[in-house]
Design a protein around this motif. Sequence first.
Motif, PDB file in Angstrom:
ATOM      1  N   ALA A 238      -2.446  14.541  34.984  1.00  0.00           N
ATOM      2  CA  ALA A 238      -2.534  14.573  33.521  1.00  0.00           C
ATOM      3  C   ALA A 238      -3.684  13.675  33.092  1.00  0.00           C
ATOM      4  O   ALA A 238      -3.868  12.584  33.645  1.00  0.00           O
ATOM      5  CB  ALA A 238      -1.231  14.099  32.889  1.00  0.00           C
ATOM      6  N   ALA A 239      -4.444  14.141  32.126  1.00  0.00           N
ATOM      7  CA  ALA A 239      -5.539  13.332  31.602  1.00  0.00           C
ATOM      8  C   ALA A 239      -5.124  12.574  30.351  1.00  0.00           C
ATOM      9  O   ALA A 239      -5.535  11.431  30.139  1.00  0.00           O
ATOM     10  CB  ALA A 239      -6.745  14.214  31.291  1.00  0.00           C
ATOM     11  N   ARG A 240      -4.299  13.213  29.510  1.00  0.00           N
ATOM     12  CA  ARG A 240      -3.897  12.623  28.238  1.00  0.00           C
ATOM     13  C   ARG A 240      -2.369  12.621  28.147  1.00  0.00           C
ATOM     14  O   ARG A 240      -1.724  13.638  28.420  1.00  0.00           O
ATOM     15  CB  ARG A 240      -4.509  13.390  27.068  1.00  0.00           C
ATOM     16  CG  ARG A 240      -6.046  13.390  27.087  1.00  0.00           C
ATOM     17  CD  ARG A 240      -6.613  14.089  25.860  1.00  0.00           C
ATOM     18  NE  ARG A 240      -6.221  13.418  24.628  1.00  0.00           N
ATOM     19  CZ  ARG A 240      -6.832  12.335  24.138  1.00  0.00           C
ATOM     20  NH1 ARG A 240      -7.843  11.800  24.792  1.00  0.00           N
ATOM     21  NH2 ARG A 240      -6.419  11.797  23.006  1.00  0.00           N
ATOM     22  N   VAL A 241      -1.819  11.485  27.761  1.00  0.00           N
ATOM     23  CA  VAL A 241      -0.367  11.302  27.738  1.00  0.00           C
ATOM     24  C   VAL A 241       0.063  10.823  26.355  1.00  0.00           C
ATOM     25  O   VAL A 241      -0.600   9.985  25.744  1.00  0.00           O
ATOM     26  CB  VAL A 241       0.079  10.285  28.810  1.00  0.00           C
ATOM     27  CG1 VAL A 241       1.608  10.135  28.809  1.00  0.00           C
ATOM     28  CG2 VAL A 241      -0.424  10.689  30.191  1.00  0.00           C
ATOM     29  N   LEU A 242       1.185  11.349  25.891  1.00  0.00           N
ATOM     30  CA  LEU A 242       1.806  10.918  24.643  1.00  0.00           C
ATOM     31  C   LEU A 242       3.124  10.229  24.946  1.00  0.00           C
ATOM     32  O   LEU A 242       3.971  10.778  25.652  1.00  0.00           O
ATOM     33  CB  LEU A 242       2.064  12.130  23.730  1.00  0.00           C
ATOM     34  CG  LEU A 242       2.972  11.897  22.507  1.00  0.00           C
ATOM     35  CD1 LEU A 242       2.370  10.878  21.558  1.00  0.00           C
ATOM     36  CD2 LEU A 242       3.246  13.222  21.803  1.00  0.00           C
TER      37      LEU A 242
ATOM     38  N   ILE B 286      -4.003   7.465  26.328  1.00  0.00           N
ATOM     39  CA  ILE B 286      -2.530   7.402  26.241  1.00  0.00           C
ATOM     40  C   ILE B 286      -2.178   6.980  24.830  1.00  0.00           C
ATOM     41  O   ILE B 286      -2.505   5.871  24.397  1.00  0.00           O
ATOM     42  CB  ILE B 286      -1.923   6.433  27.264  1.00  0.00           C
ATOM     43  CG1 ILE B 286      -2.383   6.779  28.690  1.00  0.00           C
ATOM     44  CG2 ILE B 286      -0.392   6.479  27.184  1.00  0.00           C
ATOM     45  CD1 ILE B 286      -1.891   5.791  29.743  1.00  0.00           C
ATOM     46  N   PHE B 287      -1.499   7.860  24.108  1.00  0.00           N
ATOM     47  CA  PHE B 287      -1.161   7.631  22.702  1.00  0.00           C
ATOM     48  C   PHE B 287       0.268   7.117  22.612  1.00  0.00           C
ATOM     49  O   PHE B 287       1.210   7.757  23.096  1.00  0.00           O
ATOM     50  CB  PHE B 287      -1.302   8.939  21.919  1.00  0.00           C
ATOM     51  CG  PHE B 287      -1.205   8.768  20.420  1.00  0.00           C
ATOM     52  CD1 PHE B 287      -2.349   8.651  19.654  1.00  0.00           C
ATOM     53  CD2 PHE B 287       0.035   8.721  19.779  1.00  0.00           C
ATOM     54  CE1 PHE B 287      -2.268   8.493  18.264  1.00  0.00           C
ATOM     55  CE2 PHE B 287       0.122   8.559  18.408  1.00  0.00           C
ATOM     56  CZ  PHE B 287      -1.032   8.443  17.646  1.00  0.00           C
ATOM     57  N   THR B 288       0.441   5.953  21.965  1.00  0.00           N
ATOM     58  CA  THR B 288       1.772   5.351  21.839  1.00  0.00           C
ATOM     59  C   THR B 288       2.296   5.524  20.415  1.00  0.00           C
ATOM     60  O   THR B 288       1.672   5.084  19.451  1.00  0.00           O
ATOM     61  CB  THR B 288       1.719   3.854  22.204  1.00  0.00           C
ATOM     62  OG1 THR B 288       0.710   3.201  21.414  1.00  0.00           O
ATOM     63  CG2 THR B 288       1.388   3.673  23.677  1.00  0.00           C
ATOM     64  N   PHE B 289       3.449   6.159  20.309  1.00  0.00           N
ATOM     65  CA  PHE B 289       4.137   6.377  19.028  1.00  0.00           C
ATOM     66  C   PHE B 289       5.515   5.746  19.123  1.00  0.00           C
ATOM     67  O   PHE B 289       6.307   6.095  19.999  1.00  0.00           O
ATOM     68  CB  PHE B 289       4.226   7.870  18.727  1.00  0.00           C
ATOM     69  CG  PHE B 289       5.173   8.239  17.608  1.00  0.00           C
ATOM     70  CD1 PHE B 289       5.309   7.457  16.476  1.00  0.00           C
ATOM     71  CD2 PHE B 289       5.931   9.405  17.686  1.00  0.00           C
ATOM     72  CE1 PHE B 289       6.189   7.799  15.451  1.00  0.00           C
ATOM     73  CE2 PHE B 289       6.811   9.773  16.669  1.00  0.00           C
ATOM     74  CZ  PHE B 289       6.944   8.964  15.556  1.00  0.00           C
TER      75      PHE B 289
END
Length: 303
Positions: free
Chosen positions: A148-152, A174-177
């Motif tokens: 995976a290149a981009r992680v949520l 990596i996006f942190t919500f």
Amino acid sequence: MHVFYSDQFVLPLPPGHRFPMAKYAALRARVDASGLVDPADMHVPERASEEQLALAHDLGYVGRVCRGELSAREQREIGFPWSEQMVERSLRSTGATIGACRAALIHRSFAVNLAGGTHHAFRDRGDGYCVFNDTAVAARVMQAERRAARVLVVDCDVHQGDGTAAILAGDDTIFTFSIHGAKNYPFKKQVSDLDIHLPDRTGDEEYLAALEAGLAEALARADPDLAIYLAGADPYEGDRLGRLALTKDGLARRDRMVLTTLREKHVPTAISMAGGYAKELEDVVDIHFTTVQIAAQVCDEQP
């Protein structure tokens, strides 16, 4: 749907300790009895390796944990006395989230860690019952393995994922919500890519409206190849440490909203249980089991 469990690696705690260690074995028993998951798809995870942990943690800290060299203060901040069993469980639980991420990506579906969600661990220290940050480690491992290149990260524990936010700060892959109680622990908040701070006693409808808007924004900004969903049981109205007021029905609607949305967007998702501290252990187990049940149901639905 593949499920990873580590409840046989029991952390010995002193009498009266408020961490609900017994919930993990009780949850696996519920999953086993339900027939939701093929026994062949139930897995004991491998230990997270030092190399994997180093993708998110300082090696000096990892070494102190593994060798039993944590100071008394470090142990107090974590909330657990050091033991060999603590080390083994922490390595296995982190390995379970790594395994769930791999399985979700391989099968383009959901996979579950029946523990995990240890989002208060920072790069060089543990905190709040969290030794290693399984979410940050697993996300970085998936990137290192070129899966995976981009992680949520979708963190629906009642407490902010402060360690996750700090470790991953400045990493635009990596996006942190995090959606959590504004006045709850940790009292010094970190800055996630998207934070929703909720007032005390927020109920089902207000919570779900905020989550729906936040999830839409997070997906649009993250464009993820993989999601990691922390399905905390502690927004529950009966939680001793929660301060929000979601019903069990509201939590079930939360899980269905998150998982249906991710399924519709074709985002493979690893699910971890995160926190839960209700007065009655059965309430925590019931909430966690419902998360697994909804994940299995959504897996069978057409995206």
